[in-house]
Design a protein around this motif. Structure first.
Motif, PDB file in Angstrom:
ATOM      1  N   UNK A 300       5.563   2.701  12.530  1.00  0.00           N
ATOM      2  CA  UNK A 300       6.498   3.749  12.111  1.00  0.00           C
ATOM      3  C   UNK A 300       5.701   4.938  11.594  1.00  0.00           C
ATOM      4  N   UNK A 301       6.159   6.138  11.921  1.00  0.00           N
ATOM      5  CA  UNK A 301       5.591   7.367  11.378  1.00  0.00           C
ATOM      6  C   UNK A 301       6.685   8.104  10.620  1.00  0.00           C
ATOM      7  N   UNK A 302       6.497   8.286   9.326  1.00  0.00           N
ATOM      8  CA  UNK A 302       7.435   9.034   8.494  1.00  0.00           C
ATOM      9  C   UNK A 302       6.949  10.481   8.424  1.00  0.00           C
ATOM     10  N   UNK A 303       7.834  11.416   8.762  1.00  0.00           N
ATOM     11  CA  UNK A 303       7.496  12.844   8.741  1.00  0.00           C
ATOM     12  C   UNK A 303       8.409  13.538   7.736  1.00  0.00           C
ATOM     13  N   UNK A 304       7.809  14.232   6.779  1.00  0.00           N
ATOM     14  CA  UNK A 304       8.594  14.936   5.766  1.00  0.00           C
ATOM     15  C   UNK A 304       7.937  16.266   5.414  1.00  0.00           C
ATOM     16  N   UNK A 305       8.728  17.174   4.870  1.00  0.00           N
ATOM     17  CA  UNK A 305       8.212  18.428   4.332  1.00  0.00           C
ATOM     18  C   UNK A 305       8.034  18.268   2.826  1.00  0.00           C
ATOM     19  N   UNK A 306       7.271  17.262   2.453  1.00  0.00           N
ATOM     20  CA  UNK A 306       6.891  16.964   1.068  1.00  0.00           C
ATOM     21  C   UNK A 306       5.713  16.004   1.125  1.00  0.00           C
ATOM     22  N   UNK A 307       5.360  15.413   0.004  1.00  0.00           N
ATOM     23  CA  UNK A 307       4.193  14.529  -0.016  1.00  0.00           C
ATOM     24  C   UNK A 307       4.552  13.055   0.141  1.00  0.00           C
ATOM     25  N   UNK A 308       5.759  12.767   0.581  1.00  0.00           N
ATOM     26  CA  UNK A 308       6.129  11.388   0.871  1.00  0.00           C
ATOM     27  C   UNK A 308       7.125  10.814  -0.093  1.00  0.00           C
ATOM     28  N   UNK A 309       8.356  11.353  -0.077  1.00  0.00           N
ATOM     29  CA  UNK A 309       9.404  10.873  -0.979  1.00  0.00           C
ATOM     30  C   UNK A 309      10.344   9.904  -0.265  1.00  0.00           C
ATOM     31  N   UNK A 310      10.800  10.252   0.932  1.00  0.00           N
ATOM     32  CA  UNK A 310      11.576   9.285   1.710  1.00  0.00           C
ATOM     33  C   UNK A 310      10.704   8.111   2.149  1.00  0.00           C
ATOM     34  N   UNK A 311       9.408   8.320   2.214  1.00  0.00           N
ATOM     35  CA  UNK A 311       8.473   7.265   2.611  1.00  0.00           C
ATOM     36  C   UNK A 311       8.721   5.977   1.845  1.00  0.00           C
ATOM     37  N   UNK A 312       8.991   6.066   0.560  1.00  0.00           N
ATOM     38  CA  UNK A 312       9.214   4.857  -0.243  1.00  0.00           C
ATOM     39  C   UNK A 312      10.450   4.096   0.214  1.00  0.00           C
ATOM     40  N   UNK A 313      11.503   4.803   0.602  1.00  0.00           N
ATOM     41  CA  UNK A 313      12.701   4.129   1.093  1.00  0.00           C
ATOM     42  C   UNK A 313      12.452   3.484   2.453  1.00  0.00           C
ATOM     43  N   UNK A 314      11.672   4.146   3.299  1.00  0.00           N
ATOM     44  CA  UNK A 314      11.330   3.541   4.594  1.00  0.00           C
ATOM     45  C   UNK A 314      10.509   2.275   4.377  1.00  0.00           C
ATOM     46  N   UNK A 315       9.585   2.314   3.433  1.00  0.00           N
ATOM     47  CA  UNK A 315       8.808   1.118   3.122  1.00  0.00           C
ATOM     48  C   UNK A 315       9.700  -0.048   2.713  1.00  0.00           C
ATOM     49  N   UNK A 316      10.695   0.243   1.869  1.00  0.00           N
ATOM     50  CA  UNK A 316      11.621  -0.812   1.447  1.00  0.00           C
ATOM     51  C   UNK A 316      12.342  -1.412   2.647  1.00  0.00           C
ATOM     52  N   UNK A 317      12.688  -0.563   3.610  1.00  0.00           N
ATOM     53  CA  UNK A 317      13.412  -1.049   4.780  1.00  0.00           C
ATOM     54  C   UNK A 317      12.506  -1.860   5.711  1.00  0.00           C
ATOM     55  N   UNK A 318      11.275  -1.412   5.904  1.00  0.00           N
ATOM     56  CA  UNK A 318      10.362  -2.072   6.841  1.00  0.00           C
ATOM     57  C   UNK A 318       9.867  -3.409   6.296  1.00  0.00           C
ATOM     58  N   UNK A 319       9.744  -3.517   4.971  1.00  0.00           N
ATOM     59  CA  UNK A 319       9.372  -4.772   4.305  1.00  0.00           C
ATOM     60  C   UNK A 319       8.012  -5.300   4.767  1.00  0.00           C
ATOM     61  N   UNK A 320       7.083  -4.399   5.075  1.00  0.00           N
ATOM     62  CA  UNK A 320       5.727  -4.803   5.405  1.00  0.00           C
ATOM     63  C   UNK A 320       5.549  -5.424   6.772  1.00  0.00           C
ATOM     64  N   UNK A 321       6.578  -5.390   7.613  1.00  0.00           N
ATOM     65  CA  UNK A 321       6.496  -6.052   8.922  1.00  0.00           C
ATOM     66  C   UNK A 321       5.531  -5.351   9.870  1.00  0.00           C
ATOM     67  N   UNK A 322       5.504  -4.024   9.839  1.00  0.00           N
ATOM     68  CA  UNK A 322       4.665  -3.255  10.751  1.00  0.00           C
ATOM     69  C   UNK A 322       4.005  -2.115   9.977  1.00  0.00           C
ATOM     70  N   UNK A 323       2.933  -1.535  10.504  1.00  0.00           N
ATOM     71  CA  UNK A 323       2.265  -0.432   9.800  1.00  0.00           C
ATOM     72  C   UNK A 323       3.164   0.793   9.680  1.00  0.00           C
ATOM     73  N   UNK A 324       3.031   1.487   8.558  1.00  0.00           N
ATOM     74  CA  UNK A 324       3.736   2.754   8.346  1.00  0.00           C
ATOM     75  C   UNK A 324       2.700   3.846   8.140  1.00  0.00           C
ATOM     76  N   UNK A 325       2.816   4.892   8.922  1.00  0.00           N
ATOM     77  CA  UNK A 325       1.983   6.080   8.767  1.00  0.00           C
ATOM     78  C   UNK A 325       2.835   7.193   8.166  1.00  0.00           C
TER      79      UNK A 325
END
Length: 371
Positions: A300-325
Motif C-alpha cells: 500500500x502507498x499512502x499519499x497525503x498533503x501532510x506528513x502522514x496523518x491518515x497514514x495511522x488510520x491506514x495502518x490500523x486497517x492493514x494490521x501489518x499484513x502487507x508493507x505500507x509506504x
C-alpha cells in the motif's frame, strides 16, 4: 440543469443555499473567504440570515445558538480559524444538535500560509474539541463532489443530530471546473421535536451540554456513541479504481487522491498493476474495505498533503499484513503525478517487507533527494 464553470468555494456556498441553509455565520480567512462573500450576497437576497462575526469564536457560538432552534445553519473557515472554533464545536456536539462546517485547508502549523494542504486531518477527523464525540467528515476531490457533499452534509447532520464537516483542501476551494448545481430546495417550515422554539402551551425544552453529575454525563456519552455506531454502519463512503487485480494500492483523499489517480493511469499504461482507494468519508473511515484489500494486494502507498496523518488510520486497517509506504508533501505543497508515479515504479521494482516505519523510509528518501 446544465453544467457551468464554477469556482469551488462559490460552488460550495451556492450548494448550501440550495440545500436550504437558513443562517450563515462566519469570518474571512483565505483560502475560504469566497464562501463568506457569496453568502453575504445570496442570503439577504433570499431573506435569510447572514452575519460576519467579529471572530471565528463568535461565529461558531452563533451557529450553536441558531442550531438550537432547529434551523439549518453553517459556518466556514480555514485551518487556524477552525482551531479557534474547537471549543464551540464540542459544545454543539455535546448538545446533540446538527450543524455544518466547511473547512478549506491551508498550510500550517501556526498561521502557516494560504496554499493547499491536508494538515487538518488530525484536528478534524479525530475530534478536535474536548470530550468523546465524532463528527462526520467528508472530503471532496472535485468541484462537483464538493457541491454534492455540501448538500448531503445537511441531511446527515440532521439525521444523526451531529456535526458534519466538509474538509476540502485549498485546491478544491480555489479551482474552477464544469459542475452542475442542484435544484433549489424550499426552506423547511417545520421544526424538529427537540428544537427550542418557545414554550407557549407546552413544557419547555432545554438544550445543554452541561451534565454536572458524572453518571448523567456517562449516559449522554453512551448516547453519542450509539449514534456513532449507526453512522459507522451506514455512512462509510469511498471510491475504488482499478482494484480488481491491483498488486500495489494507493490510498489518498481529496486532491492527493485525485492526483494519485493520474499516476495510477500512467503506471497502468506501463503495465504496473496498481489501483486506488479514495476515501470520501474520512470519518467514518473506510477501515473494512482497506482491510479487505490488504488480504490480496502486495503493498500500500499512502499519499497525503501532510506528513502522514491518515497514514495511522491506514495502518490500523492493514494490521501489518502487507508493507505500507508513504509519500507526503506538507506545508502547502501539492504533489505532481510524476512524483507519485516514481514512487509506484520504485515499489514495483523494490518490494519491501512489512517490517519498518513508513515515515522513516519516506524521510530517508526526502533527505536523499535534497542532497
Amino acid at each position: 440543469m446544465a453544467r457551468e464553470l464554477l469556482e469551488g468555494n462559490l460552488a460550495m456556498a451556492e450548494a448550501a443555499v440550495r440545500a436550504g441553509v437558513e443562517a450563515y455565520f462566519g469570518y474571512p480567512i483565505t483560502p475560504q473567504t469566497e464562501v463568506l462573500e457569496w453568502m453575504s450576497k445570496r442570503m439577504p437576497e433570499l431573506g435569510r440570515t447572514f452575519l460576519q462575526a467579529e471572530s471565528e469564536v463568535a461565529a461558531v457560538n452563533m451557529v450553536y445558538g441558531a442550531a438550537c432552534t432547529g434551523a439549518r445553519v453553517m459556518s466556514s473557515s480555514s485551518s487556524p480559524g477552525v482551531s479557534l472554533m474547537m471549543e464551540g464545536l464540542s459544545y454543539i456536539a455535546g448538545t446533540e444538535i446538527p450543524a455544518v462546517l466547511i473547512d478549506v485547508v491551508r498550510g500550517g502549523p501556526g498561521l502557516g500560509n494560504i496554499a493547499p494542504s491536508q494538515g487538518d486531518y488530525n484536528q478534524i477527523v479525530h475530534g478536535g474539541g474536548h470530550g468523546d464525540y465524532h463528527p462526520i467528515v467528508l472530503a471532496p476531490a472535485s468541484v462537483q463532489e464538493a457541491i454534492d457533499l455540501v448538500a448531503l452534509s445537511f441531511d446527515l447532520a440532521e439525521k444523526y443530530r451531529c456535526i458534519t464537516i466538509v474538509m476540502a483542501d485549498g485546491s478544491i476551494g480555489q479551482m474552477m471546473e464544469p459542475a452542475e448545481l442542484p435544484e433549489m430546495r424550499p426552506v423547511r417550515k417545520e421544526r424538529a421535536e427537540w428544537a427550542v422554539t418557545g414554550a407557549v402551551g407546552r413544557e419547555p425544552r432545554i438544550l445543554s451540554s452541561i451534565y454536572i453529575n458524572p453518571d448523567d454525563e456517562e449516559v449522554a456519552n453512551h448516547r453519542l456513541l450509539d449514534r456513532w455506531y449507526q453512522i459507522l454502519e451506514n455512512e462509510v463512503r469511498y471510491k475504488e479504481y482499478y482494484l480488481d487485480d491491483a498488486e500495489i494500492v494507493i490510498v489518498g483523499f481529496g486532491t492527493a487522491g485525485r492526483i494519485s489517480l493520474s499516476a495510477v493511469r500512467a503506471a497502468r499504461a506501463e503495465g504496473i498493476k496498481v489501483g486506488l482507494l479514495r476515501p470520501i468519508s474520512l470519518s467514518p473511515f473506510p477501515f473494512q474495505p482497506i482491510e479487505e484489500i490488504a488480504t490480496r494486494a502486495q503493498s500500500v502507498l499512502v499519499v497525503e498533503m501532510n506528513t502522514g496523518q491518515m497514514l495511522d488510520d491506514v495502518r490500523l486497517a492493514v494490521k501489518g499484513r502487507i508493507p505500507i509506504e508513504f509519500y507526503g508533501r506538507p506545508g502547502g505543497t501539492v504533489p505532481f503525478p510524476d512524483e507519485i508515479l516514481n514512487e509506484i515504479r520504485r515499489m514495483a521494482h523494490e518490494p519491501l517487507s512489512a517490517e519498518g516505519d513508513a515515515r522513516l523510509r519516506w524521510r530517508q528518501r526526502v533527505k536523499k533527494s535534497q542532497k
